[in-house]
Design an enzyme around this catalytic site. Structure first.
Site, PDB file in Angstrom:
ATOM      1  N   GLY A 142      -3.679  -2.010 -11.108  1.00 25.14           N
ATOM      2  CA  GLY A 142      -2.557  -1.486 -11.869  1.00 25.14           C
ATOM      3  C   GLY A 142      -1.244  -1.748 -11.164  1.00 25.14           C
ATOM      4  O   GLY A 142      -1.075  -2.761 -10.476  1.00 25.14           O
ATOM      5  N   GLN A 151       0.451  -0.500  -8.450  1.00 28.67           N
ATOM      6  CA  GLN A 151       0.403  -0.786  -7.021  1.00 28.67           C
ATOM      7  C   GLN A 151      -0.633  -1.854  -6.689  1.00 28.67           C
ATOM      8  O   GLN A 151      -0.410  -2.681  -5.808  1.00 28.67           O
ATOM      9  CB  GLN A 151       0.102   0.500  -6.242  1.00 28.67           C
ATOM     10  CG  GLN A 151       1.278   1.453  -6.140  1.00 28.67           C
ATOM     11  CD  GLN A 151       2.434   0.903  -5.332  1.00 28.67           C
ATOM     12  OE1 GLN A 151       2.241   0.094  -4.411  1.00 28.67           O
ATOM     13  NE2 GLN A 151       3.632   1.329  -5.664  1.00 28.67           N
ATOM     14  N   HIS A 155      -1.571   7.200  -2.258  1.00 31.02           N
ATOM     15  CA  HIS A 155      -1.170   8.578  -2.565  1.00 31.02           C
ATOM     16  C   HIS A 155      -2.304   9.470  -2.091  1.00 31.02           C
ATOM     17  O   HIS A 155      -3.470   9.217  -2.401  1.00 31.02           O
ATOM     18  CB  HIS A 155      -0.923   8.756  -4.066  1.00 31.02           C
ATOM     19  CG  HIS A 155      -0.530  10.145  -4.463  1.00 31.02           C
ATOM     20  ND1 HIS A 155       0.278  10.945  -3.672  1.00 31.02           N
ATOM     21  CD2 HIS A 155      -0.836  10.899  -5.553  1.00 31.02           C
ATOM     22  CE1 HIS A 155       0.467  12.106  -4.268  1.00 31.02           C
ATOM     23  NE2 HIS A 155      -0.202  12.121  -5.405  1.00 31.02           N
TER      24      HIS A 155
END
Length: 334
Positions: A27, A29, A109
């Site tokens: 996606g 990133q 993240h």
């Protein structure tokens, strides 16, 4: 507390020479980091579900995607760049059974690692390398010879070799060109969620709608309300982006600056700040994470209903028409 920042000279890209990097998810990133790493001379494989748009995108970029389980088996460094809400289940079913001792588990993240949805097994260190910008910027800055500043964090008791490999990875995506700041999984996750909820998404969205509604209810034209409460927000944010609050105040009129000082504290009151602290507490305790994960277990029923309701707000209808008048805007419709 002193801030530790790493740059190009602090990272050794050659440490990745004999390593295979598995990027799980192609996606925003994923596509940027994978291409940057490949252009840096690294061996990259993609884990992506066949039949998806991102699978086709990876193929168009010259990769040969394989299932998540296979990519994990082949990888030495495995970076999970899948959406937060699906990582936990996919980790348990596709990734964890295929990890080997000595692997390094990465993310951009820390949500799932910090809230224990992804728990690395014994013998597998975890690291975070998080560019502070969207994927398209990570890619375009790298291609232009620059780099987006990034964050790095390590799991408790991670080996020094893991730190060096994570820094090498950060260099491979261009992060050390801009500077890589050391943080922790907790700090990255909690500040990121807080910023999204209180300022960047939740706070700004509610402020824009409330301002628009107030003007329209007072009898002003919706078009005027849109311009003043949404359209011109970009002008102010761009000034923030370039030089902070002081540069914004320097750039606007004295009238606007005076209104800033006199009225801003009446909008963000002590009660507002109290609620901000409550939201931060809910993030720190894991309450928000639990609620979001439970929402996904319920097929996002409430989430989707709120999304539909917000799409119907009058500011969206008015804005759609007004943006058609402005040819310089790359207008988007969802």
């Amino acid at each position: 507390m002193a801030v530790t920042i790493y740059y190009d000279d602090d990272a050794d890209l050659s440490l990745l020479k004999d390593k295979t990097i598995a990027i799980l998810g192609y996606g925003s990133q994923g596509h940027a980091q994978a291409q940057n790493l490949r252009d840096s001379g690294c061996n990259v494989i993609i884990g992506q579900r066949k039949g998806s748009e991102n699978y086709d995108l990876a193929v168009s970029h010259g990769f040969d995607p394989v299932p998540l389980a296979e990519a994990t088996k082949q990888g030495d460094l495995i970076n999970i760049l899948l959406p937060d809400e699906v990582q936990g289940d996919l980790y348990k079913s596709e990734i964890l059974p295929n990890l080997s001792k000595g692997n390094i588990l990465l993310c951009s993240h820390g949500f799932n690692i910090h809230f224990n949805q992804v728990v690395p097994p014994v013998g597998v260190d975890a690291g975070l390398v998080a560019p502070k910008g969207p994927g398209h910027l990570v890619r375009s800055e790298y291609v232009a010879g620059g780099g987006v500043p990034s964050l790095i964090a390590l799991s408790d008791d991670a080996a020094e070799s893991t730190r060096q490999l994570a820094l090498a990875y950060a260099k491979g995506i261009g992060g050390t060109r801009g500077g890589v700041i050391e943080t922790s999984f907790a700090e990255e996750t909690e500040t990121d969620l807080f910023g999204e909820q209180v300022v960047l998404c939740g706070g700004v969205s509610e402020l824009v709608k409330a301002g628009y509604d107030t003007l329209v209810e007072a009898g002003y034209q919706p078009e005027m309300a849109y311009f003043e409460c949404m359209h011109e927000l970009k002008l102010i944010v761009d000034l923030f982006y370039q030089g902070g609050l002081n540069y914004m105040r320097y750039s606007v009129s004295n009238t606007a600056e005076y209104g800033d000082y006199s009225s801003g504290p009446r909008i963000v009151t002590d009660e507002t700040r109290k609620e901000m602290k409550k939201i931060l507490s809910e993030i720190q305790s894991g309450e928000f994470a639990r609620n979001w994960l439970l929402e996904n277990k319920a097929n996002q029923a409430s989430f989707k209903a709120i999304r539909r309701l917000n799409k119907q707000h009058p500011i969206e209808t008015v804005g759609k028409e007004l943006r058609r008048m402005m040819s310089w805007i790359d207008s988007k419709e969802v």
